[in-house]
Enzyme design. Structure first.
Site, PDB file in Angstrom:
ATOM      1  N   MET A   1      96.836  54.737  49.917  1.00 17.48           N
ATOM      2  CA  MET A   1      98.182  54.244  50.219  1.00 17.48           C
ATOM      3  C   MET A   1      98.228  53.183  51.308  1.00 17.48           C
ATOM      4  O   MET A   1      99.126  52.346  51.326  1.00 17.48           O
ATOM      5  CB  MET A   1      99.103  55.396  50.610  1.00 17.48           C
ATOM      6  CG  MET A   1      99.296  56.454  49.540  1.00 17.48           C
ATOM      7  SD  MET A   1      99.823  55.778  47.960  1.00 17.48           S
ATOM      8  CE  MET A   1      98.327  56.024  47.006  1.00 17.48           C
TER       9      MET A   1
ATOM     10  N   GLY B   1      96.634  59.759  44.452  1.00 12.14           N
ATOM     11  CA  GLY B   1      97.304  60.810  45.195  1.00 12.14           C
ATOM     12  C   GLY B   1      97.787  61.979  44.365  1.00 12.14           C
ATOM     13  O   GLY B   1      97.992  63.068  44.885  1.00 12.14           O
TER      14      GLY B   1
ATOM     15  N   CYS C   1     102.940  54.859  44.360  1.00 17.49           N
ATOM     16  CA  CYS C   1     101.653  55.157  44.986  1.00 17.49           C
ATOM     17  C   CYS C   1     100.485  54.353  44.439  1.00 17.49           C
ATOM     18  O   CYS C   1      99.566  54.040  45.191  1.00 17.49           O
ATOM     19  CB  CYS C   1     101.344  56.659  44.917  1.00 17.49           C
ATOM     20  SG  CYS C   1     101.147  57.321  43.262  1.00 17.49           S
TER      21      CYS C   1
END
Length: 810
Positions: free
Chosen positions: A379, A416, A208
């Site tokens: 992302m 994230g 990520c």
């Protein structure tokens, strides 16, 4: 309590208030409410309280400050931090009789100010889930069976020791998580690199945030954002790139929304091939063909230079320009950069490459240059084979306009997971790095850590270990003989999932040994040879480090169920057993007896680095609502903006000190010659462009109510009912050609695998593109079987966001 009992605020993305939620009859609470009804009822509240099973909860209101109007006298409120994304929302935990019973936003938190999202509201219920792992299990006769802690740990230690003794230290591996506490990741990293002697240390942040790391390091010489959430209050322009902020970072989105509502001059540019909910506040929308947005960013830079909207003085004083030729970086001039853009990336050229109108590119460039501009991305940029380059181009736009190091002007990568930054990136818990900005390839850095850790000189290898994708491939080839997975679910989350699941679980001669530490059963624990039950969030103490470099203390407020133990306790137990077997030096971890001991060593490791957080003593963190590093002394208040004299203490003392600077002046002390790099990155297509056989682009992502593999959020029935099943968004034109209507099952087929998912026909994705959220664990919905595991050659981060598929009406 019925949803209609409450007055509903306008925003449903992030909420200061929540109603009580009972562990009893959920149908009584929400009935057959739609997802919208669910969101509205969630948004109405200030506290989520988890009552005893079968006992109806009695709702009580809350003021706008987030305090209950009629608080229960028997509930103690304890300061903590949310368990979900990297926003790092401050929360207050309601504890009664040693149980977590309630949660609400912390109105005194300096950045999130009492805001929490719908997921956070249900954390008490998630922690109390009846399917928690409560006892160790060992696989016998093909089935996982209960075992004692001693039997389980002896087996784990035996198998790891046997692998090391027979094939060397690189026959074992550790795969960790941005959800582990910082102390847990640091200790595991210390054990494997400095104790066992392998750099096969990875974690899901590779999936990520690795490209964000690569972007910051290659441009500025140092990782992590230089700005902070305070900049939201000062920005006049927001550039949201590859980020569904509204659903993935809803508290940040609400702050942007509030800023726009309070100042009508604030403008928002969105760059995303999908019309996600952030479009509700967009003034300009750039919708490139997935994988071709680098041309758009270069074209924006071309317009800025062509119209003389750049800051030449800033560029002359603080920047350099580089291009890679024949594999080597080469210095070029500002004029070379401008000529390169003029030759390759005018708006008209970008329109032909990326499908975004030249007029819109020009408009976006002018607005960006007006500033002050704050760019957020996640992302959509990172999960690409050009992820590092895309990150570089975000920084380019800020550098050429001088929009950096000033209030409201900063490039900011959102995170994230709650501790991908502080717990993995900062602690050096990836295969190529060491704690606090050090690299395994640097002789001096290895020596520093060996001395601090008490390792024998030469223990830490100079060669990086295997990155995540290569690590699981090596597991499938039986080259890695023992792997420890902690607080993550690669059996669902890896791209090109099928061969990696086979690597973990397929029966075969000499099959590698897999041990999983987790709080819940997952698609990975089902593959394990040993499963060890872990304490969850409020059942252990430690530190989370969020996106703005703020380290926050999380206290233990309740006991873990059954025999579950804190992850750090499990790791320390394993270390002692490996010491007893002679594969880790005797006494290697003897001085680290508690989580506080580990934190103190971490503070020591940060000394004389750009991270220096020696001032964050445990007692201080217990009192503060987090502190932003660098924070070198116990009287320092933390750093809002790095690289700025008078704000960044690294410029006042230590190895980067510079007394010649005036307050407010910038020095990129980590970059070569102290000049940030403006990169001339070429346009490069995705790893798997569409073709006649696979003519549709697949992209994956998240929804508001669920998180990652759904291991936690699916435990709250209210969240599950809000989104009970997976779906695929299909553009109406594509659906018409396929003969598909809403609700029809659709087969999504790639060169690697397939999934069968119900259609949602909406004009959100571009024509020729489909979007699938990846939270569901049932076989039909495992969309990661379809995704490609090609990765960025620099960051090693896989290209989840783009692969070629075909659609079939099922």
């Amino acid at each position: 309590m019925q949803p209609d009992d409450h007055v509903v605020p306008e925003s449903t993305h992030a909420v200061r208030h929540a109603a009580e939620v009972s562990n009893g009859d959920d149908a009584t609470l929400f009935g057959d409410a739609s997802r919208r009804d669910f969101l509205r009822s969630s948004a109405a509240a200030a506290v989520v309280a988890v009552g005893a099973p079968g006992v109806a909860a009695t709702p009580f209101g809350a003021s706008s400050a987030g305090s209950p109007a009629s608080p229960r006298a028997d509930v103690e409120w304890v300061k903590s931090v949310c368990r979900f994304c990297g926003t790092g929302c401050g929360v207050l935990l309601g504890v009664r009789d040693g149980r977590l019973v309630s949660l609400r936003g912390d109105p005194q938190h300096p950045t999130t100010k009492g805001l929490v999202c719908a997921k956070s509201l249900f954390l008490p219920k998630i922690v109390a889930s009846p399917d928690r792992l409560t006892e160790p299990m060992i696989r016998k006769g093909g089935e996982l069976q209960p075992a004692s802690w001693d039997d389980a740990m002896e087996l784990v230690a035996d198998r790891f020791a046997a692998a090391i003794q027979s094939k060397g230290p690189d026959a074992v591996a550790y795969y960790g998580s941005g959800q582990a506490l910082s102390e847990e990741s640091y200790f595991a990293n210390r054990l494997f690199k400095g104790g066992i002697g392998t750099n096969n240390v990875e974690g899901n942040p590779r999936l990520c945030m690795a490209s964000a790391v690569g972007g910051y390091v290659t441009t500025f010489g140092k990782d992590e954002p230089m700005g902070c959430y305070d900049d939201i209050e000062h920005a006049k322009v927001f550039f949201l790139v590859g980020s569904n902020t509204a659903e993935c970072h809803p508290v940040i989105f609400d702050q942007i929304l509030a800023r726009k509502q309070n100042d009508r001059e604030v403008l928002v540019i969105v760059c995303d091939p999908r019309k996600s909910p952030v479009m509700s506040i967009a003034d300009i929308h750039l919708d490139p063909v997935p994988g071709y947005d680098l041309a758009v960013f270069h074209a924006m830079a071309q317009v800025i230079l062509d119209e003389n909207r750049h800051d030449r003085a800033f560029l002359d004083g603080h920047c350099q320009f580089k291009i890679v030729e024949d594999g080597n970086p080469k210095n070029v001039s500002f004029d070379d950069y401008k000529a390169w853009l003029d030759a390759n990336f005018t708006p008209a050229q970008a329109e032909r490459i990326a499908g975004v109108s030249a007029k819109t590119i020009v408009e976006a460039a002018r607005v960006f240059a007006k500033g002050p501009t704050m760019t957020f991305w996640t992302m959509g940029l990172n999960q690409r084979i050009t992820g590092v380059w895309a990150n570089n181009l975000m920084h380019n736009l800020h550098l050429i306009t001088g929009q950096i190091g000033k209030p409201g002007a900063t490039p900011f990568s959102l995170t994230g997971q709650p501790n991908a930054c502080g717990g993995v990136r900062d602690t050096g818990s990836l295969s190529h790095i060491l704690p606090y900005g050090r690299a395994v390839g640097n002789d001096a850095h290895r020596a520093e850590m060996e001395q601090l850790w008490g390792s024998k000189p030469g223990t830490i290898q100079a060669k990086p270990g295997l990155n995540t994708i290569e690590m699981f491939k090596a597991l499938g080839r039986d080259e890695i003989q023992a792997m420890l997975v902690l607080t993550t679910n690669p059996g669902q989350s890896l791209p090109n999932l099928t061969p990696h699941r086979e690597a973990m679980g397929k029966a075969r001669p000499n099959k590698p040994f897999l041990c999983v530490i987790d709080a819940y059963p997952t698609r990975t624990t089902e593959l394990a040879d040993v499963v060890l039950p872990a304490g969850m969030w409020t059942e252990k103490a430690g530190v989370f480090g969020m996106s703005e470099r703020r380290y926050q203390y999380q206290p233990k407020v309740s006991e873990a169920p059954g025999q579950a133990r804190p992850d750090l306790e499990i790791l320390m137990d394993l270390a002692k057993r490996l010491e007893a077997r002679g594969v880790v030096p005797k006494g290697y971890t003897a001085k680290l007896k508690t989580v506080d001991d580990v934190w103190d060593e971490m503070r020591q490791a940060s000394a004389e680095t750009a991270y220096d957080f020696r001032g964050m003593t445990r007692e201080r963190l217990k009192q503060e609502r987090g502190l932003r590093w660098p924070c070198p002394t116990e009287t320092h208040g933390g750093t809002a903006r790095r690289f700025v004299k008078g704000d960044d203490p690294c410029l006042d003392s230590g190895p980067y000190a510079d007394d010649s600077l005036q307050a407010g002046e910038i020095k990129f002390y980590g970059a070569p010659d102290h000049r940030a790099i403006v990169w001339l990155r070429p346009m490069k297509p995705p790893a798997e462009p569409v073709d006649a056989e696979y003519p549709i682009i697949l992209s994956t992502g998240r929804v508001l109510e669920h998180w990652h593999t759904g291991t936690m959020t699916m435990k709250a029935s209210e969240l599950s009912r809000a989104y009970p099943e997976c779906y695929v968004e299909i553009h109406p034109d594509d659906a018409k050609e396929l003969g598909v209507r809403n609700g029809n099952p659709v087969r999504i087929v790639s060169r690697r695998g397939e999934a069968t998912i119900k259609a949602r026909v909406v004009p959100m994705p571009r024509k020729g593109m489909v979007f699938v959220p990846w939270h569901w664990a049932d076989e039909a919905s495992l969309i990661n079987r379809v995704c490609i595991d090609a990765y960025d050659p620099g960051s090693k981060q896989p290209e989840f966001k783009i692969c070629a598929v075909r659609l079939e009406k099922a």
